[in-house]
Design a protein around this motif. Sequence first.
Motif, PDB file in Angstrom:
ATOM      1  N   GLY A  96       0.791  -1.220   0.000  1.00  0.00           N
ATOM      2  CA  GLY A  96       0.000   0.000   0.000  1.00  0.00           C
ATOM      3  C   GLY A  96       0.819   1.264   0.000  1.00  0.00           C
TER       4      GLY A  96
ATOM      5  N   CYS B  93      -2.812   1.693   4.525  1.00  0.00           N
ATOM      6  CA  CYS B  93      -3.068   3.024   3.970  1.00  0.00           C
ATOM      7  C   CYS B  93      -3.057   4.021   5.112  1.00  0.00           C
ATOM      8  CB  CYS B  93      -4.417   3.028   3.259  1.00  0.00           C
ATOM      9  SG  CYS B  93      -4.929   4.636   2.621  1.00  0.00           S
TER      10      CYS B  93
ATOM     11  N   VAL C 160      -4.225   6.101  -2.660  1.00  0.00           N
ATOM     12  CA  VAL C 160      -4.527   4.678  -2.822  1.00  0.00           C
ATOM     13  C   VAL C 160      -5.765   4.496  -3.694  1.00  0.00           C
ATOM     14  CG1 VAL C 160      -5.254   2.585  -1.609  1.00  0.00           C
ATOM     15  CG2 VAL C 160      -3.372   3.961  -0.706  1.00  0.00           C
TER      16      VAL C 160
END
Length: 261
Positions: free
Chosen positions: A96, A130, A137
Amino acid sequence: MQLIDTHVHLNFDTFEPDLAAVRSRWQEAGVVRLVHSCVEPSEFSSIKTLAHQFPELSFAVGLHPLDVEKWHSDTAAEIKSLASSEPKVVAIGEMGMDLYKADNYAEQRIAFEAQLAIACELNLPVIIHCRNAAPEVRDILQKWQESTGETPRGVMHCWGGTPEETQWFLDLGFYISFSGTVTFKNAKAIQASAAMVTSDRLLVETDCPFLSPVPKRGQKRNEPAYVRYVAEQVAHLRGETLESIAAQTTQNACELFRLAL
Protein backbone atom coordinates in the motif's frame (compact mmCIF):
# COMPACT_ATOMS: atom_id res chain seq x y z
CA MET A 1 -18.74 -17.80 19.65
CA GLN A 2 -15.99 -17.73 17.04
CA LEU A 3 -13.71 -14.85 16.04
CA ILE A 4 -11.09 -14.43 13.33
CA ASP A 5 -8.15 -12.07 13.81
CA THR A 6 -7.42 -11.00 10.25
CA HIS A 7 -4.08 -9.29 10.88
CA VAL A 8 -1.32 -10.41 13.24
CA HIS A 9 2.47 -10.28 13.43
CA LEU A 10 3.36 -13.20 15.70
CA ASN A 11 6.88 -13.65 14.36
CA PHE A 12 8.10 -10.53 16.17
CA ASP A 13 10.59 -11.08 18.98
CA THR A 14 8.17 -9.89 21.63
CA PHE A 15 6.18 -13.13 21.27
CA GLU A 16 9.14 -15.50 21.39
CA PRO A 17 9.23 -16.09 25.19
CA ASP A 18 5.59 -17.12 25.64
CA LEU A 19 3.92 -17.82 22.30
CA ALA A 20 2.39 -21.05 23.59
CA ALA A 21 0.64 -19.11 26.36
CA VAL A 22 -0.46 -16.45 23.88
CA ARG A 23 -2.00 -19.18 21.77
CA SER A 24 -3.83 -20.65 24.76
CA ARG A 25 -5.35 -17.25 25.44
CA TRP A 26 -6.55 -16.72 21.87
CA GLN A 27 -8.10 -20.19 21.91
CA GLU A 28 -9.87 -19.40 25.20
CA ALA A 29 -11.14 -16.14 23.67
CA GLY A 30 -12.73 -18.02 20.76
CA VAL A 31 -10.24 -17.01 18.07
CA VAL A 32 -10.45 -19.92 15.64
CA ARG A 33 -8.46 -18.57 12.69
CA LEU A 34 -5.75 -15.94 12.22
CA VAL A 35 -4.16 -14.32 9.18
CA HIS A 36 -0.48 -13.47 9.63
CA SER A 37 0.62 -10.45 7.65
CA CYS A 38 4.09 -9.86 6.24
CA VAL A 39 6.35 -6.80 6.30
CA GLU A 40 9.15 -7.93 3.97
CA PRO A 41 10.61 -11.06 2.34
CA SER A 42 13.17 -11.82 5.05
CA GLU A 43 10.16 -12.82 7.17
CA PHE A 44 8.90 -15.49 4.78
CA SER A 45 10.69 -18.38 6.48
CA SER A 46 9.70 -17.50 10.04
CA ILE A 47 6.06 -16.86 9.14
CA LYS A 48 5.84 -20.10 7.17
CA THR A 49 7.26 -22.00 10.15
CA LEU A 50 4.60 -20.52 12.44
CA ALA A 51 1.83 -21.31 9.96
CA HIS A 52 2.85 -24.95 9.93
CA GLN A 53 3.21 -24.99 13.70
CA PHE A 54 -0.34 -23.68 14.26
CA PRO A 55 -3.06 -25.19 12.04
CA GLU A 56 -5.36 -22.19 12.59
CA LEU A 57 -2.78 -19.75 11.18
CA SER A 58 -2.75 -18.74 7.51
CA PHE A 59 -0.51 -16.04 6.11
CA ALA A 60 0.20 -13.39 3.51
CA VAL A 61 3.42 -12.58 1.67
CA GLY A 62 4.39 -9.11 0.53
CA LEU A 63 6.27 -5.89 1.16
CA HIS A 64 5.15 -3.07 3.45
CA PRO A 65 5.27 0.44 1.92
CA LEU A 66 7.71 1.64 4.58
CA ASP A 67 10.16 -1.07 3.48
CA VAL A 68 10.28 -0.26 -0.21
CA GLU A 69 14.05 0.19 -0.07
CA LYS A 70 14.06 -3.63 0.15
CA TRP A 71 12.22 -3.96 -3.16
CA HIS A 72 14.70 -5.46 -5.61
CA SER A 73 14.58 -6.87 -9.12
CA ASP A 74 13.80 -10.35 -7.82
CA THR A 75 11.33 -9.42 -5.05
CA ALA A 76 8.21 -9.87 -7.16
CA ALA A 77 9.36 -13.31 -8.26
CA GLU A 78 10.11 -14.25 -4.66
CA ILE A 79 6.64 -13.22 -3.51
CA LYS A 80 4.95 -14.96 -6.43
CA SER A 81 6.94 -18.16 -5.94
CA LEU A 82 5.94 -18.64 -2.31
CA ALA A 83 2.37 -17.49 -2.86
CA SER A 84 1.85 -19.96 -5.68
CA SER A 85 3.54 -22.92 -3.99
CA GLU A 86 2.42 -22.67 -0.35
CA PRO A 87 -1.22 -23.64 0.39
CA LYS A 88 -1.27 -21.63 3.61
CA VAL A 89 -0.73 -18.35 1.74
CA VAL A 90 -4.15 -16.70 1.50
CA ALA A 91 -3.25 -13.12 0.51
CA ILE A 92 -0.59 -10.76 -0.83
CA GLY A 93 0.54 -8.03 1.55
CA GLU A 94 0.72 -6.03 3.43
CA MET A 95 1.22 -3.50 0.68
CA GLY A 96 0.00 0.00 0.00
CA MET A 97 0.95 3.58 0.78
CA ASP A 98 2.20 5.33 3.91
CA LEU A 99 2.65 9.06 3.50
CA TYR A 100 2.68 9.70 7.24
CA LYS A 101 6.16 8.35 7.88
CA ALA A 102 7.59 8.64 4.36
CA ASP A 103 7.26 10.77 1.23
CA ASN A 104 8.73 8.43 -1.39
CA TYR A 105 5.46 8.14 -3.29
CA ALA A 106 6.98 6.96 -6.57
CA GLU A 107 8.92 4.10 -4.98
CA GLN A 108 5.92 3.02 -2.89
CA ARG A 109 3.70 3.02 -5.96
CA ILE A 110 6.06 0.76 -7.92
CA ALA A 111 6.01 -1.90 -5.21
CA PHE A 112 2.27 -1.49 -4.66
CA GLU A 113 1.36 -1.97 -8.31
CA ALA A 114 3.75 -4.89 -8.74
CA GLN A 115 2.07 -6.68 -5.84
CA LEU A 116 -1.39 -5.89 -7.21
CA ALA A 117 -0.31 -7.64 -10.40
CA ILE A 118 0.78 -10.74 -8.50
CA ALA A 119 -2.46 -10.86 -6.54
CA CYS A 120 -4.59 -10.56 -9.66
CA GLU A 121 -2.56 -13.19 -11.49
CA LEU A 122 -2.88 -15.66 -8.59
CA ASN A 123 -6.47 -14.65 -7.74
CA LEU A 124 -5.52 -13.79 -4.18
CA PRO A 125 -6.84 -10.88 -2.08
CA VAL A 126 -4.61 -7.99 -1.09
CA ILE A 127 -4.01 -6.59 2.39
CA ILE A 128 -3.64 -2.83 2.05
CA HIS A 129 -1.86 -0.55 4.50
CA CYS A 130 -3.07 3.02 3.97
CA ARG A 131 -1.92 5.83 6.25
CA ASN A 132 -2.40 9.48 5.31
CA ALA A 133 -2.81 8.24 1.74
CA ALA A 134 -6.48 7.48 1.08
CA PRO A 135 -6.78 9.70 -2.03
CA GLU A 136 -3.54 8.29 -3.44
CA VAL A 137 -4.53 4.68 -2.82
CA ARG A 138 -7.98 5.22 -4.31
CA ASP A 139 -6.41 6.80 -7.39
CA ILE A 140 -3.99 3.91 -7.85
CA LEU A 141 -6.75 1.30 -7.49
CA GLN A 142 -9.12 3.14 -9.82
CA LYS A 143 -6.46 3.58 -12.50
CA TRP A 144 -5.41 -0.05 -12.07
CA GLN A 145 -8.95 -1.21 -12.74
CA GLU A 146 -9.31 1.11 -15.72
CA SER A 147 -6.01 0.13 -17.34
CA THR A 148 -6.07 -3.63 -16.69
CA GLY A 149 -9.76 -4.45 -16.49
CA GLU A 150 -8.95 -6.35 -13.29
CA THR A 151 -10.62 -5.66 -9.95
CA PRO A 152 -8.44 -6.66 -7.01
CA ARG A 153 -10.19 -8.18 -4.00
CA GLY A 154 -8.91 -7.19 -0.59
CA VAL A 155 -9.09 -5.40 2.71
CA MET A 156 -8.18 -1.97 3.97
CA HIS A 157 -6.49 -3.10 7.17
CA CYS A 158 -6.27 -1.24 10.49
CA TRP A 159 -8.58 1.30 8.93
CA GLY A 160 -8.24 4.88 10.12
CA GLY A 161 -10.16 6.83 7.52
CA THR A 162 -13.23 9.04 7.58
CA PRO A 163 -16.68 7.77 6.57
CA GLU A 164 -16.27 9.49 3.18
CA GLU A 165 -12.96 7.71 2.58
CA THR A 166 -14.46 4.46 3.85
CA GLN A 167 -17.18 4.72 1.21
CA TRP A 168 -14.54 5.16 -1.51
CA PHE A 169 -13.12 1.73 -0.76
CA LEU A 170 -16.48 0.08 -0.23
CA ASP A 171 -17.39 1.32 -3.72
CA LEU A 172 -14.20 -0.29 -5.03
CA GLY A 173 -15.31 -3.61 -3.53
CA PHE A 174 -12.99 -3.71 -0.53
CA TYR A 175 -13.54 -5.02 2.96
CA ILE A 176 -12.79 -2.69 5.87
CA SER A 177 -10.98 -4.05 8.94
CA PHE A 178 -10.95 -2.32 12.31
CA SER A 179 -8.24 -2.70 14.94
CA GLY A 180 -7.78 -1.53 18.53
CA THR A 181 -7.84 2.09 17.34
CA VAL A 182 -11.63 1.86 17.13
CA THR A 183 -11.69 1.61 20.94
CA PHE A 184 -9.67 4.80 21.49
CA LYS A 185 -11.62 7.63 23.10
CA ASN A 186 -10.82 10.30 20.51
CA ALA A 187 -11.04 8.11 17.40
CA LYS A 188 -14.34 9.64 16.32
CA ALA A 189 -13.83 9.32 12.56
CA ILE A 190 -12.84 5.67 12.87
CA GLN A 191 -15.83 4.97 15.09
CA ALA A 192 -18.16 6.67 12.61
CA SER A 193 -16.67 4.54 9.85
CA ALA A 194 -17.19 1.35 11.88
CA ALA A 195 -20.84 2.27 12.32
CA MET A 196 -21.51 2.73 8.60
CA VAL A 197 -19.66 -0.15 6.91
CA THR A 198 -22.06 -2.62 5.34
CA SER A 199 -22.25 -5.85 7.32
CA ASP A 200 -20.91 -8.03 4.51
CA ARG A 201 -17.65 -6.01 4.29
CA LEU A 202 -16.75 -5.76 7.98
CA LEU A 203 -13.65 -7.38 9.52
CA VAL A 204 -11.82 -7.17 12.86
CA GLU A 205 -8.14 -7.51 13.70
CA THR A 206 -5.54 -6.75 16.34
CA ASP A 207 -2.49 -5.82 14.21
CA CYS A 208 -0.65 -7.26 17.20
CA PRO A 209 1.78 -6.60 18.77
CA PHE A 210 0.72 -3.00 18.05
CA LEU A 211 -2.32 -0.93 19.09
CA SER A 212 -3.61 -2.69 22.18
CA PRO A 213 -7.32 -1.92 22.52
CA VAL A 214 -9.08 -0.46 25.52
CA PRO A 215 -9.11 -1.87 28.24
CA LYS A 216 -5.61 -3.23 27.50
CA ARG A 217 -4.27 -0.05 25.95
CA GLY A 218 -1.66 0.48 28.68
CA GLN A 219 0.00 -2.80 27.76
CA LYS A 220 2.88 -2.48 25.33
CA ARG A 221 2.10 -5.78 23.62
CA ASN A 222 -1.18 -6.50 21.92
CA GLU A 223 -2.18 -10.12 21.23
CA PRO A 224 -4.85 -12.02 19.27
CA ALA A 225 -7.09 -12.74 22.27
CA TYR A 226 -7.76 -9.01 22.46
CA VAL A 227 -9.62 -9.00 19.12
CA ARG A 228 -12.67 -9.68 21.27
CA TYR A 229 -12.43 -6.11 22.62
CA VAL A 230 -12.37 -4.77 19.07
CA ALA A 231 -15.46 -6.80 18.20
CA GLU A 232 -17.22 -5.62 21.36
CA GLN A 233 -16.61 -1.98 20.47
CA VAL A 234 -17.74 -2.45 16.88
CA ALA A 235 -20.90 -4.14 18.17
CA HIS A 236 -21.54 -1.24 20.54
CA LEU A 237 -21.05 1.35 17.79
CA ARG A 238 -23.44 -0.48 15.48
CA GLY A 239 -26.08 -1.27 18.10
CA GLU A 240 -25.58 -5.00 17.60
CA THR A 241 -24.63 -7.90 19.83
CA LEU A 242 -21.10 -9.21 20.15
CA GLU A 243 -22.34 -12.59 18.95
CA SER A 244 -23.78 -11.14 15.74
CA ILE A 245 -20.61 -9.18 14.98
CA ALA A 246 -18.46 -12.24 15.70
CA ALA A 247 -20.57 -14.39 13.37
CA GLN A 248 -20.64 -11.80 10.58
CA THR A 249 -16.95 -10.92 10.66
CA THR A 250 -16.02 -14.61 10.83
CA GLN A 251 -18.14 -15.32 7.78
CA ASN A 252 -16.65 -12.33 5.95
CA ALA A 253 -13.07 -13.38 6.74
CA CYS A 254 -13.76 -16.90 5.52
CA GLU A 255 -15.17 -15.55 2.26
CA LEU A 256 -12.38 -13.05 1.58
CA PHE A 257 -9.45 -15.31 2.49
CA ARG A 258 -11.15 -18.59 1.55
CA LEU A 259 -10.70 -20.00 5.04
CA ALA A 260 -12.35 -23.18 6.25
CA LEU A 261 -13.52 -23.65 9.81
